[in-house]
Design a protein around this motif. Structure first.
Motif, short mmCIF file in Angstrom:
data_model
loop_
_atom_site.label_atom_id
_atom_site.label_comp_id
_atom_site.label_asym_id
_atom_site.label_seq_id
_atom_site.Cartn_x
_atom_site.Cartn_y
_atom_site.Cartn_z
N GLY A 97 0.76 -1.24 0.00
CA GLY A 97 0.00 0.00 0.00
C GLY A 97 0.79 1.27 0.00
N GLY A 98 2.09 1.23 -0.26
CA GLY A 98 2.80 2.49 -0.29
C GLY A 98 2.73 3.16 -1.64
N GLY A 99 2.26 2.40 -2.63
CA GLY A 99 2.18 2.97 -3.96
C GLY A 99 3.51 2.94 -4.67
N GLY A 100 4.32 1.89 -4.44
CA GLY A 100 5.59 1.81 -5.16
C GLY A 100 6.74 2.28 -4.30
#
Lengths: 189, 496
Positions: free
Chosen positions: A161-164
C-alpha cells in the motif's frame, strides 16, 4: 504487543506465562503480602480468577488495570481477556463458528485480540458513542466488519500500500493506514 | 471547519431559510468563515444545534454577529457568481466562442480570489477553472511518461482510499457479494480488473478463512498496467497477499496479467479451469471502456466495452461485481457534461470534507482532480472518464438488447447492513447507503455518488452450476490440480 505475527506465535506468549508463573510463585512464597490471617483472601493469589474479573472490564479500565502491578499487567496481556472484551462488544455472533477456535486462530495470525481492540474496536466504539443520534447507536459493530478492517491493517503492515517503493521514498514516507479514519477527531457539528 | 475560539465556545449555524438559494439548480455552497474571533459556520446543522445556538445568540455583541452574517452573505454571493461564470464559460466553449470563453474565464479567476479556498465550492471551482484554462489555452499535451503516472496514480489512489468511505464501500460490498455467491465451492477463482495495491482482498481472504465449512482454495488473477522495467508491481502485491493468506491458512495462488487496456485481455490469458467458481470484480473500471454515446443504439459500432463483456460472459462467472460512479458524464454536449460534473464533484468534495473532519485531504482531491481534468479537457478518444448512471449500466449489462448474457443478482440485506455500519464509522452524518432494485448506492445527503451491483452468467440449459456436482466429478483430479497450482505459485513467487 499482545499477539505475535505468524512467524513466532509461541515465544512471546510463553514469555508472558513464565513471568506470570514466576510472579505467582513469588507471591505464594512471599507469604501473602496483603493477607494477615489465614482466613483472608488476596485477589493476587489466583491469577485465573483475576483474569475472569478483568475480562469483564471495558477497554479503558482494562488498560488502567494493567498499570497496577506486574501481575496484573501480565494477566491483562493475555489475549483471552481481550477476546472476551471484544466478543462482548460486537453484536450477537450469528453463525455458531463466530466465537470458535477458528476465529481465534485467524485473529492471532492477524495480530491478536488486543491489537484488534486497540486499532479497530476501541476507536470505532468511541466513534459510535460520540454520535448523537439514536439511529447511529443502533448500528453496533459486527465482528466480521471489524475483522475485515483489521485484516487490511495487517496487510498494510506487511509492507503493502505504499504505492511503489522509489516514489514513496521520495515523498517522505508517510506510512499509510486505512484505519487512520477511525482515529481522526470527530466533527460533531 | 475551525471551531470557536476561547470566548465563543458554540457553533454558528447556517440558516438555510435565509440563504434564498434555489438549491435545485445550484450546487450546495458550504461556507466556512473563520474570522478574527474564530467563529465558524456549520453547514449541515440539524434543528437541535440550530435551536441551541439561537439561545446563545442573545448573549453575543451585535457587532460581531452583524460582521459574521455579512461576511457569510458575501461568501455565498461570490460562490454563486463563480458558478454562474463557470457555466457561462462552458456554454461559450460549446458554442465555439473562444473570445467570450476567455473573458468569462478571466472573470471566474477574479471571482475565485474572492471565495475562500477553504470552503467546498472554492476548492472544486479551483480545479474546474484550471481544467477550463487548460482546455482553452494549452496545446494538446503529449501523455505524461507512464512510469511517473503509474506511481503517482497508485499513491493518490491509496490516499483516496483512506480519505473517504467510497472505495471501502465498494470493496466491502463486492466482497460480500462474492462471499455469498461462492458459498459451498471448494475452488474459487477471482479475476480483478484493476489490482492496484490489492486492498480489497485481505478482507475477503480473512472472511473465507472464517467461513463455516472451512476455506476454499483461492486463486486470484490480477490485471494491471505493465510495470516499468526493473519492477514487478503485480507480483509484489501477489506475494504480499500470499503471505497474508498463508498466515490465516487459506490456500492461495496468484497470477498477474499486465495489460494497458482491459479490452486487450483475452479469455485464454485468464486460464480459467473447469470446475472452479469464477468471480469477476470491476471497481471503477468499466466506464473507461465506453465510447461516445450515439443516439441510435441499434446502429452503434462495437465499443471496447462490448469486447470486455464478451470476455466476462465467456468465463461464465458466478458473480460479476460492478462498482461505478453514479453520474452522467458521458454526454456529448460539453455544457451538459460540465454542469453535471460540477454538481457531482461538489458533492464529492463536500463529503470528503466532512469525512476528514473539515481538514480536507489534498492527495484525495488531487486524485479527483485527474478525473475532473479528463472530463473537462478530453474530447473524443482522449476522454477516459465516461461515467454513466446505474440505469444505463443495468440496460447495458442485463437489458433485453444486451448481448452480454448476464442476469442481475440482488445484493441482499447483509450487504446493506454491513455498508451502513461501515459508513456509520465515518464522521459527518451526511453519508447514506440506499438500496434500489438489488443495487446499493452510497450517497451524500441524498445525492447518490457511487453504485454497486452484482451480475452472474445467465443460465443455459446444459450448464450445471452447482458447486458440489463439479467438485465430485473432479475429485480425483483435485489433488493433482492443487499440487500443480501450488507448484505454479511457488514458481511464480520464486521467479526472477
Amino acid at each position: 504487543m499482545g499477539g505475535a505475527g505468524a512467524g513466532a506465535p509461541r515465544r512471546p506468549g510463553e514469555a508472558v506465562e513464565v513471568t506470570e508463573l514466576e510472579l505467582r510463585i513469588q507471591l505464594l512464597g512471599g507469604g501473602g503480602v496483603g493477607g494477615a490471617g489465614s482466613g483472608s483472601y488476596n485477589i493476587n493469589d489466583n491469577a485465573d480468577i483475576l483474569a475472569e474479573i478483568l475480562s469483564r472490564l471495558d477497554g479503558r479500565s482494562l488498560a488502567a488495570a494493567a498499570c497496577v502491578c506486574r501481575l496484573w499487567a501480565a494477566v491483562a496481556r493475555r489475549d483471552a481477556v481481550w477476546e472476551a472484551l471484544c466478543l462482548r462488544h460486537v453484536g450477537p455472533p450469528a453463525p455458531p463458528a463466530a466465537a470458535g477456535p477458528a476465529t481465534r486462530a485467524v485473529v492471532a495470525a492477524l495480530g491478536g485480540y488486543r491489537r484488534l481492540y486497540r486499532l479497530c474496536l476501541g476507536p470505532a466504539l468511541d466513534r459510535l458513542a460520540q454520535a448523537q443520534a439514536q439511529a447511529a447507536r443502533a448500528h453496533h459493530l459486527s465482528l466480521s466488519l471489524s475483522l475485515s478492517l483489521f485484516s487490511i491493517d495487517c496487510y498494510e503492515r506487511l509492507g503493502g500500500g505504499g504505492g511503489g517503493g522509489p516514489s514513496a521514498g521520495k515523498r517522505g514516507r508517510q506510512q499509510p493506514s486505512s484505519l487512520l479514519f477511525l482515529c481522526k477527531p470527530v466533527d460533531v457539528s | 471547519m475551525a471551531m470557536g475560539g476561547a470566548s465563543f465556545p458554540f457553533q454558528w449555524p447556517e440558516e438555510p431559510a435565509d440563504a434564498g438559494l434555489d438549491d435545485v439548480t445550484l450546487p450546495p455552497l458550504p461556507t466556512a468563515v473563520p474570522d478574527a474571533a474564530g467563529i465558524a459556520a456549520a453547514y449541515y446543522a440539524d434543528a437541535a444545534t440550530y435551536m441551541h445556538a439561537m439561545q446563545h445568540m442573545e448573549a453575543l455583541p451585535d457587532f460581531a454577529a452583524a460582521l459574521a452574517a455579512m461576511r457569510r452573505e458575501e461568501e455565498e454571493a461570490a460562490g454563486i457568481r463563480l458558478v454562474h461564470l463557470l457555466m457561462s464559460c462552458a456554454g461559450a466553449v460549446e458554442a465555439g466562442d473562444h473570445a467570450g470563453a476567455s473573458a468569462h474565464l478571466a472573470d471566474a479567476h477574479a471571482a475565485l480570489a474572492a471565495v475562500s479556498p477553504t470552503s467546498g465550492i472554492g476548492r472544486v471551482a479551483v480545479h474546474f477553472t484550471a481544467a477550463l484554462s487548460r482546455r482553452l489555452f494549452s496545446p494538446p499535451t503529449p501523455s505524461p511518461p507512464p512510469a511517473a503516472e503509474v506511481a503517482d496514480g497508485a499513491f493518490l489512489y491509496h490516499r483516496f482510499y483512506e480519505a473517504g468511505p467510497y472505495l471501502k464501500f465498494a470493496h466491502f460490498t463486492a466482497n460480500q457479494a462474492i462471499l455469498e455467491a461462492v458459498q459451498g465451492c471448494r475452488h474459487v477463482h477471482i479475476i480483478d480488473f484493476s489490482l492496484m495495491q490489492g486492498l480489497q482482498w485481505p478482507a475477503l481472504i480473512q472472511a473465507l478463512a472464517l467461513r463455516p465449512g472451512g476455506p476454499p482454495s483461492l486463486r486470484l488473477t490480477g490485471i494491471g498496467p505493465p510495470s516499468p522495467p526493473g519492477r514487478d508491481d503485480l507480483r509484489d502485491v501477489g506475494v504480499r497477499l500470499a503471505d497474508l493468506a498463508r498466515s490465516v491458512r487459506v490456500h492461495f495462488s496468484f497470477r498477474g496479467v499486465a495489460a494497458n487496456r482491459l479490452d486487450e485481455v483475452r479469455p485464454w490469458m485468464l486460464q480459467v479451469s473447469q470446475g472452479e467458481a469464477v468471480a469477476v470484480n470491476s471497481v471503477l473500471q468499466l466506464h473507461r471502456l465506453l465510447a461516445d454515446d450515439p443516439s441510435a443504439d441499434d446502429a452503434r459500432p462495437r465499443a471496447p466495452i462490448d469486447a470486455v463483456l464478451d470476455c466476462v460472459a465467456s468465463v461464465r462467472p458466478r458473480v460479476f461485481t460492478v462498482v461505478e460512479q453514479e453520474a452522467d458524464h458521458n454526454k456529448p454536449g460539453f455544457l451538459d457534461r460540465f454542469t453535471e460534473a460540477l454538481f457531482y464533484y461538489s458533492a464529492v468534495f463536500d463529503s470528503l470534507d466532512a469525512a476528514s473532519g473539515g481538514a480536507g485531504d489534498a492527495a484525495a482531491e488531487a486524485y479527483l482532480e485527474l478525473e475532473i481534468c479528463d472530463i473537462v479537457c478530453g474530447e473524443g478518444a482522449d476522454r477516459r472518464e465516461r461515467h454513466e448512471p446505474l440505469r444505463r449500466w443495468r440496460d447495458r449489462l442485463g437489458g433485453p438488447r444486451a448481448g452480454a448474457g448476464l442476469a442481475a443478482v440482488p445484493l441482499g440485506a447483509n450487504a446493506l447492513r454491513q455498508a451502513r455500519m461501515l459508513v456509520g464509522l465515518f464522521s459527518g452524518e451526511g453519508h447514506c447507503v440506499e438500496e434500489a432494485e438489488g443495487c446499493l448506492t452510497l450517497g451524500w445527503h441524498g445525492r447518490p455518488l457511487f453504485s454497486a451491483s452484482a451480475w452472474r452468467a445467465a443460465e443455459e440449459n446444459n450448464q450445471s452450476d452447482s458447486c458440489n456436482a463439479d467438485g465430485s466429478r473432479r475429485a480425483a483430479a483435485a489433488p493433482v490440480r492443487r499440487a500443480i497450482s501450488a507448484a505454479a505459485a511457488r514458481a511464480w513467487v520464486s521467479q526472477s
